[in-house]
Write a protein that holds these residues in place. Structure first.
Motif, PDB file in Angstrom:
ATOM      1  N   TYR A  98     -21.187 -46.578 -11.537  1.00  0.00           N
ATOM      2  CA  TYR A  98     -22.195 -45.587 -11.192  1.00  0.00           C
ATOM      3  C   TYR A  98     -23.520 -45.879 -11.886  1.00  0.00           C
ATOM      4  CZ  TYR A  98     -19.080 -42.585  -8.523  1.00  0.00           C
ATOM      5  OH  TYR A  98     -18.247 -42.085  -7.562  1.00  0.00           O
TER       6      TYR A  98
ATOM      7  N   SER B 184     -16.485 -32.634  -6.042  1.00  0.00           N
ATOM      8  CA  SER B 184     -17.936 -32.878  -6.025  1.00  0.00           C
ATOM      9  C   SER B 184     -18.430 -33.486  -4.722  1.00  0.00           C
ATOM     10  CB  SER B 184     -18.331 -33.787  -7.189  1.00  0.00           C
ATOM     11  OG  SER B 184     -17.835 -35.098  -6.982  1.00  0.00           O
TER      12      SER B 184
ATOM     13  N   HIS C 145     -10.752 -33.069 -14.844  1.00  0.00           N
ATOM     14  CA  HIS C 145     -11.947 -33.812 -14.453  1.00  0.00           C
ATOM     15  C   HIS C 145     -11.753 -34.542 -13.136  1.00  0.00           C
ATOM     16  CE1 HIS C 145     -14.167 -32.755 -17.973  1.00  0.00           C
ATOM     17  NE2 HIS C 145     -13.209 -33.188 -18.765  1.00  0.00           N
TER      18      HIS C 145
ATOM     19  N   GLN D   4     -21.092 -38.663 -15.290  1.00  0.00           N
ATOM     20  CA  GLN D   4     -20.681 -37.552 -16.138  1.00  0.00           C
ATOM     21  C   GLN D   4     -19.169 -37.334 -16.068  1.00  0.00           C
ATOM     22  OE1 GLN D   4     -21.725 -33.557 -14.920  1.00  0.00           O
ATOM     23  NE2 GLN D   4     -22.573 -33.156 -16.930  1.00  0.00           N
ATOM     24  N   VAL D   5     -18.647 -37.250 -14.862  1.00  0.00           N
ATOM     25  CA  VAL D   5     -17.216 -36.988 -14.699  1.00  0.00           C
ATOM     26  C   VAL D   5     -16.370 -38.061 -15.366  1.00  0.00           C
ATOM     27  CG1 VAL D   5     -15.365 -37.067 -12.995  1.00  0.00           C
ATOM     28  CG2 VAL D   5     -17.302 -35.584 -12.611  1.00  0.00           C
TER      29      VAL D   5
ATOM     30  N   SER E  74     -28.501 -38.541  -7.713  1.00  0.00           N
ATOM     31  CA  SER E  74     -27.760 -37.370  -8.176  1.00  0.00           C
ATOM     32  C   SER E  74     -26.257 -37.626  -8.115  1.00  0.00           C
ATOM     33  CB  SER E  74     -28.157 -36.172  -7.304  1.00  0.00           C
ATOM     34  OG  SER E  74     -27.111 -35.272  -7.211  1.00  0.00           O
ATOM     35  N   MET E  75     -25.823 -38.276  -7.050  1.00  0.00           N
ATOM     36  CA  MET E  75     -24.403 -38.586  -6.909  1.00  0.00           C
ATOM     37  C   MET E  75     -23.937 -39.519  -8.027  1.00  0.00           C
ATOM     38  SD  MET E  75     -22.584 -40.209  -3.572  1.00  0.00           S
ATOM     39  CE  MET E  75     -22.435 -41.943  -3.821  1.00  0.00           C
TER      40      MET E  75
ATOM     41  N   ASP F 151     -20.527 -31.151  -2.086  1.00  0.00           N
ATOM     42  CA  ASP F 151     -21.974 -30.985  -2.246  1.00  0.00           C
ATOM     43  C   ASP F 151     -22.735 -32.224  -1.810  1.00  0.00           C
ATOM     44  OD1 ASP F 151     -21.808 -29.001  -5.288  1.00  0.00           O
ATOM     45  OD2 ASP F 151     -21.812 -28.457  -3.159  1.00  0.00           O
ATOM     46  N   ILE F 152     -22.182 -33.360  -2.208  1.00  0.00           N
ATOM     47  CA  ILE F 152     -22.838 -34.626  -1.870  1.00  0.00           C
ATOM     48  C   ILE F 152     -23.016 -34.748  -0.364  1.00  0.00           C
ATOM     49  CG2 ILE F 152     -22.497 -37.129  -1.817  1.00  0.00           C
ATOM     50  CD1 ILE F 152     -21.029 -36.781  -4.531  1.00  0.00           C
TER      51      ILE F 152
ATOM     52  N   LYS G 131     -25.272 -39.864 -10.980  1.00  0.00           N
ATOM     53  CA  LYS G 131     -25.286 -39.155 -12.269  1.00  0.00           C
ATOM     54  C   LYS G 131     -24.036 -38.285 -12.418  1.00  0.00           C
ATOM     55  CE  LYS G 131     -30.158 -39.110 -13.467  1.00  0.00           C
ATOM     56  NZ  LYS G 131     -31.433 -38.453 -13.309  1.00  0.00           N
ATOM     57  N   LYS G 132     -23.655 -37.628 -11.321  1.00  0.00           N
ATOM     58  CA  LYS G 132     -22.445 -36.806 -11.378  1.00  0.00           C
ATOM     59  C   LYS G 132     -21.237 -37.670 -11.695  1.00  0.00           C
ATOM     60  CE  LYS G 132     -23.729 -33.281  -8.040  1.00  0.00           C
ATOM     61  NZ  LYS G 132     -23.542 -32.854  -6.661  1.00  0.00           N
TER      62      LYS G 132
ATOM     63  N   TYR H 196     -14.033 -34.168  -9.903  1.00  0.00           N
ATOM     64  CA  TYR H 196     -14.564 -35.320  -9.175  1.00  0.00           C
ATOM     65  C   TYR H 196     -14.295 -35.179  -7.690  1.00  0.00           C
ATOM     66  CZ  TYR H 196     -15.298 -40.267  -7.991  1.00  0.00           C
ATOM     67  OH  TYR H 196     -15.745 -41.447  -7.446  1.00  0.00           O
TER      68      TYR H 196
END
Lengths: 434, 434
Positions: free
Chosen positions: A407, B273, B266, B422-423, B415-416, B276-277, B418-419, B270
Motif C-alpha cells: 500500500y 472498508s 482488524h 493503517q489496517v 485514501s484507499m 466505502d471505497i 492509507k486505509k 479491512y
C-alpha cells in the motif's frame, strides 16, 4: 566430507530389499527395547534404561551438547544446513532431482566443519522414517508432499522444484534445531555420507519385514483401543483436531484470496492501456491521462508482486502446519498404541498363570516404554507449540508488513500523480483549490 | 416544505414585492440574455419520493418524483432564511425538457441527463431503478443537469426552462404549445444527410469523430472499472474469513489467543472498508458517465451541422439545375439528358408560347431558389458560428471537469492506500503480540 556429485549410482527403491541375518532374530522380539538401539546409536543407550526422560539425557556425552532446551537461541546454534542447487539426473531407469545439502558445524562429533553432499527426495523420506521409528512420540517436522494433486503440477516444473527445495531446507533446519533429532546418527550420516555410503547404511536399517511388523502391531492396537488414556492426552487430541481444522481453513482462505487477486489483476491489466488509448484523442487531457495510465500500470506490477509474495511465503508455512497437524495426530496415535501394548501385557499377567516372572519382566519394560513415550511426547509438545507459535507469528507479521509495503508503494505512485498535477496547474497559471 | 398543489407561480426575489412588481422582475430576468441564472437563484434537487398512480393506459404504476427547490441567491444575506420554493417532477418531465432544448437549440451542446437505467453495474449494485442507491445517484445527476443548464450562457435564459423550475402545473402543456416536436428532424432525414453531404466543415467532421472516440473509450473504461471493482470487492471480503477463523482459533490457544483475536478484528475492518471505497468509485464512474452522454450531445450538434450543410448543398444544386434548364430552354441546346429533351425529340418541339411560359416559371423558381440559397447559407453560417462558440466552451469545460475527475480518482486511491496501511499496521501489531 564427500563433495562430488555422484550421478551414475542407481538408487534402490524406497524399501531396502535385503534382510541382514542379524535382524531376523529381532523379528521375534519386536516388543524388546533393544531394537531401538539399532536405529539411533547415540541416544538409545540413554533412552532404553527406562529412567526418566530428563535424567537420562545427562549421562551420554553426546547428548550433553544438545541439552534439552525449551528455547533455541540463535547464538547457541552450532550447525547450519542449507539445501540448494537442484539438479536433474537422467539414468536408464528414471529421471530424478538431487539437491545440494551443505552443512557447516562446530560440533565435535562431526569429523570436519564443512560437508557437501547431494540428496534426493527419497533420502529425505528415509531420514524422516528413521527418526519417526526411533522416536515414535516425538514430533518430526513434515516433509513436502510427494506430489501435488491439485492442478497439473509436473514434478520437474521449476516452481514446484523451488517450492520443494524451500520445504526441504526448512525440514533439515527443523531437525537440526531439535534437541534430540539433531544428535541422531542417521541425521549425521544423512548430512555427511557419500551417496554409496548412504545407500549401504540405509540397507542396514530394519528391513521391510520388521517395518511390516510394526504396522501390523499398530493396526492391531488400534483395533483393541486404549482403555485409560490420561486426560492430558485426550486434551492434546482435541487440540490437534481443532488446530488441524483452523489451519486448514486459513490455508484455504489464503488460497482463495490469491485466486481473487489474480482475477482482479486480469481486469486491472486493461486499465492502463484504456487510459493510454483515451489520451490519444485528447490534447489538454493527454498528459494527465497518460500519467494515470502509468500509475495504473505501476499499481498492477505492485499487485502482481504482492500476490507472488503471498504465494511464496505465507502459503508454504500454512501448508507445513496443515501437515504438522496430521503429524500431531499420528504421534498421539502411536502413543496410544504403546499404551495399548502395555495394557495388553498387564491384562495377560493378571489372567495367565504360567511364566509370571518373564511376563512381569516384559510388563516392566512395556511400562517403562510407555512412561518414556509419554514424557517424550509431553516435552516435545511444549517445544512444538513454541516453535509453531514463533513460525506462524513470523509468517503473519511478514504478511502484514508486505501488505503495508504494498500500500505504501501504491500510495507513492498516486501521490506523484497529484504532485505532477499541482506543478502543472502552477505552470499553467491556474491554481486549483483542490 | 413542498409547495405542491399551489396554483401560484413561485416567485423569486424579495417576497415583500407586490405580485405585479414580481412579475416585472421575472420578465426582466428572463429577457436579459447571457445572464447566468445561477447568479440569481439557487437550484437544488433536494429529495426523491415514491409515488403510485394511474398511467396513460389507466394501469397502476410506481414511479419516483424529485423535489426541485429554488431560492433567491441573496436570501441568506437578508438575514432571513426563507423557505425555498419547490415543486415535484418526474424523470420523464426532465426528458421532455431536454428534448425541447435539443430541438430549440440544435447548435448547442445540451447537458445530458443521468442514465435512465443503471448500466455498467457490478454485482453489488442492483440494476433496479427503485433501488435507493440508484435513486440517490439519479437525484444528484438531475441536480447536476439543472445546474449545468442554469449556468449555460444561452440555455439559462430559456423561458421553458425557467417555468420548469417554477411552474408545477400546466408546464407540460406550455412545452407542447411551443410546437417544438414539429421542428424535430426525423432520424431518417438526419441519417440521409450524414451520408450524402459533400462538404461539411472539417472542424465538425473532426469533432464528430472525436465524439465517437470519446464515447467508445469511456464505455470501455467504465466496463473495465466495473469488472475490476467486482473483483476487488471479492478480495476484501474474503479477508473477513480470516477474522472468523482467527477468532475460533484463539479459543484453543493460550498465549496466542489475544493477539489472534484482536488481529481478527482488524481483518473484519479491512473487509468492511471496501464498501466505502467502492461508493467513491461509483461517484467517479458517474463523472465519467456524464461525459459519455455529453459525447452524444456533441455528436448531435455535428449531425445537425451536416444536415444544415446538406440542405444548403441541396438548395444550391437545385438552383444550379434550374439555371441550367433555363439556359437550355433559351438556347434550344440540350446539354444534359432529360426526359423533356427526349420527349421533345420524339414528339416534336414546343410552341413558342409554351416555351415563353416555361421560361417565366423557371425565372420565378430561380429567384425563389436564390432566396432559398441565401437563407440556407445564412443559416449555415449562423449555425457554424454559434455552434463553434459553444463547442469551444464545451471543450474547456470538459478538459477542466475531467481533469478534476482524474484528480479526485487519485485522491480516492490515496485514501484507499492509507486505509490499507493503517489496517495492516494494526494487524501487524496484534500479530506481534501472538
Amino acid at each position: 566430507m564427500s563433495r562430488s556429485v555422484v550421478d551414475n549410482t542407481v538408487s534402490s527403491g524406497n524399501s531396502s530389499v535385503a534382510i541382514p541375518t542379524d535382524i531376523s532374530g529381532q523379528i521375534l522380539d519386536l516388543d524388546e527395547d533393544d531394537d531401538l538401539e539399532v536405529f539411533s546409536k547415540d541416544t538409545s543407550t540413554t533412552l532404553t534404561d527406562g529412567s526418566s526422560f530428563n535424567a537420562s539425557m545427562q549421562t551420554s556425552p553426546a547428548s550433553m551438547i544438545n541439552q534439552y532446551k525449551l528455547e533455541e537461541d540463535a547464538d547457541t546454534k552450532d550447525i547450519f544446513v542449507t539445501v540448494d542447487n537442484p539438479e536433474s539426473h537422467v539414468t536408464a531407469i528414471e529421471t530424478y532431482i538431487t539437491y545440494r545439502v551443505e552443512t557447516k558445524t562446530t560440533r565435535s562429533e562431526f569429523d570436519s566443519c564443512e560437508f557437501e553432499v547431494r540428496r534426493r527426495y527419497q533420502d529425505f523420506l528415509w531420514l524422516k522414517g528413521r527418526l519417526e521409528e526411533a522416536h515414535p512420540t516425538l514430533i518430526v517436522h513434515p516433509l513436502p508432499e510427494k506430489f501435488v494433486m491439485k492442478g497439473m503440477v509436473e514434478r520437474f516444473n521449476e516452481d514446484f522444484i523451488e517450492t520443494r527445495r524451500r520445504a526441504l531446507h526448512k525440514f533439515l533446519n527443523k531437525i537440526a534445531e531439535h534437541p534430540i533429532f539433531s544428535s541422531s546418527e542417521d541425521f549425521k550420516i544423512f548430512l555427511t555420507a557419500g551417496t554409496g555410503e548412504l545407500t549401504s547404511h540405509k540397507k542396514q536399517g530394519p528391513g521391510f519385514l520388521s517395518r511390516m511388523g510394526e504396522t501390523v502391531k499398530a493396526v492391531a492396537a488400534a483395533v483393541r483401543g486404549v482403555r485409560n488414556r490420561p486426560q492430558e492426552f485426550t486434551d492434546m487430541q482435541e487440540y490437534a483436531e481443532a488446530f488441524s481444522q483452523k489451519i486448514s481453513s486459513l490455508d484455504k482462505i489464503t488460497q482463495r484470496i490469491i485466486r481473487e487477486q489474480k482475477e482482479y489483476l486480469e481486469e486491472l491489466k486493461e486499465c492502463g492501456p484504456t487510459y493510454t488509448l483515451w489520451s490519444q484523442s485528447e490534447e489538454e487531457l493527454a498528459e494527465p491521462l497518460k500519467n494515470v495510465a502509468g500509475c495504473e500500470d505501476r499499481c498492477y506490477k505492485e499487485t502482481e508482486e504482492q500476490v507472488k509474495h503471498l504465494n511464496d511465503h505465507l502459503i508454504p508455512v500454512l501448508h507445513e502446519y496443515v501437515l504438522c497437524a496430521d503429524t500431531l495426530k499420528a504421534v498421539l496415535r502411536r502413543r496410544d498404541n504403546i499404551q495399548v501394548v502395555f495394557e495388553g501385557k498387564a491384562e495377560a499377567l493378571a489372567t495367565k498363570a504360567a511364566d509370571r516372572d518373564a511376563m512381569r519382566d516384559e510388563l516392566d519394560k512395556a511400562e517403562n516404554r510407555l512412561e518414556w513415550a509419554n514424557n517424550a511426547l509431553k516435552s516435545d509438545w511444549i517445544r512444538w507449540q513454541k516453535v509453531m507459535r514463533s513460525d506462524l507469528r513470523s509468517a503473519f507479521i511478514d504478511t502484514a508488513e508486505r501488505n503495508v509495503s504494498y500500500y505504501e508503494k501504491c500510495l507513492a505512485v498516486w501521490e506523484s500523480f497529484m504532485q505532477s498535477q499541482r506543478t502543472d496547474a502552477e505552470g499553467n497559471g491556474k491554481v486549483d483549490s483542490s | 416544505m413542498a409547495d405542491s398543489g399551489s396554483e401560484d407561480i413561485a416567485v423569486i426575489g424579495n417576497t415583500d414585492l407586490t405580485p405585479s412588481e414580481s412579475e416585472n422582475n421575472l420578465k426582466n430576468t428572463m429577457v436579459e440574455k447571457g445572464t447566468n441564472l445561477l447568479k440569481m437563484m439557487e437550484i437544488s434537487v433536494a429529495e426523491a419520493e415514491k409515488r403510485t398512480g394511474k398511467n396513460a393506459v389507466n394501469m397502476q404504476e410506481t414511479y419516483t418524483v424529485y423535489l426541485i427547490e429554488t431560492r433567491p441567491v441573496d436570501a441568506a444575506s437578508e438575514g432571513t432564511n426563507p423557505v425555498p420554493d419547490s415543486l415535484w417532477r418526474r424523470y420523464s418531465e426532465f426528458e421532455l425538457l431536454r428534448n425541447y432544448l435539443l430541438v430549440t437549440y440544435p447548435f448547442l451542446v445540451v447537458p445530458p441527463l443521468p442514465e435512465k437505467r443503471a448500466e455498467f453495474v457490478w454485482h453489488k449494485l442492483s440494476a433496479d431503478n427503485m433501488d435507493p442507491d440508484f435513486v440517490e445517484r439519479r437525484r444528484v445527476g438531475l441536480e447536476n443537469f439543472l445546474l449545468r443548464v442554469a449556468s449555460h450562457p444561452d440555455l439559462s435564459s430559456d423561458n421553458i426552462f425557467y417555468s420548469f423550475l417554477t411552474e408545477e402545473n400546466g408546464w407540460k402543456e406550455t412545452v407542447f404549445e411551443t410546437g417544438f416536436q414539429a421542428k424535430a428532424d426525423s432520424r431518417l432525414k438526419a441519417l440521409n444527410a450524414t451520408f450524402r453531404v459533400k462538404n461539411p466543415d472539417k472542424r465538425f467532421a473532426e469533432m464528430k469523430h472525436y465524439g465517437d472516440e470519446l464515447q467508445s473509450v469511456i464505455s470501455q473504461l467504465l466496463r473495465v472499472r466495473a469488472r475490476a471493482a467486482d473483483r476487488l470487492y471479492g478480495v476484501y471480503k474474503v479477508h473477513g474469513n480470516y477474522g472468523r477463523v482467527f477468532s475460533e482459533w484463539s479459543a484453543i490457544e493460550k498465549e496466542m489467543g489475544d493477539g489472534l483475536q484482536s488481529a481478527g478484528h482488524h481483518m473484519d475492518a479491512y473487509a468492511a472498508s471496501v464498501d466505502d471505497i467502492l461508493e467513491e468509485e461509483e461517484h467517479y464512474a458517474d463523472q465519467l458517465k456524464e461525459y459519455l452522454f455529453y459525447a452524444d450531445a456533441l455528436r448531435a450538434v455535428c449531425r445537425k451541422h451536416e444536415l444544415t450543410q446538406y440542405e444548403l448543398e441541396m438548395a444550391t444544386m437545385d438552383l444550379t439545375s434550374k439555371k441550367q434548364q433555363r439556359e437550355e430552354l433559351a438556347t434550344g441546346m440540350i446539354r444534359t439528358f432529360s426526359l423533356k429533351g427526349m420527349t421533345s425529340k420524339l414528339f416534336g418541339q414546343e410552341t413558342p408560347e409554351q416555351r415563353e411560359a416555361k421560361l417565366k416559371m423557371l425565372e420565378t423558381q430561380i429567384e425563389e431558389g436564390k432566396e432559398m440559397v441565401k437563407e440556407r447559407n445564412a443559416e449555415c453560417e449562423e449555425f457554424v458560428k454559434s455552434a463553434w462558440v459553444d463547442i469551444e466552451r464545451f471543450k474547456e469545460q470538459k478538459d477542466h471537469d475531467l481533469r478534476e475527475a482524474l484528480i479526485s480518482y487519485a485522491i480516492m486511491q490515496i485514501s484507499m492506500c492509507k486505509k490499507g496501511i493503517q489496517v495492516w499496521n494494526n494487524a501487524k501489531e496484534c500479530f506481534s503480540k501472538m
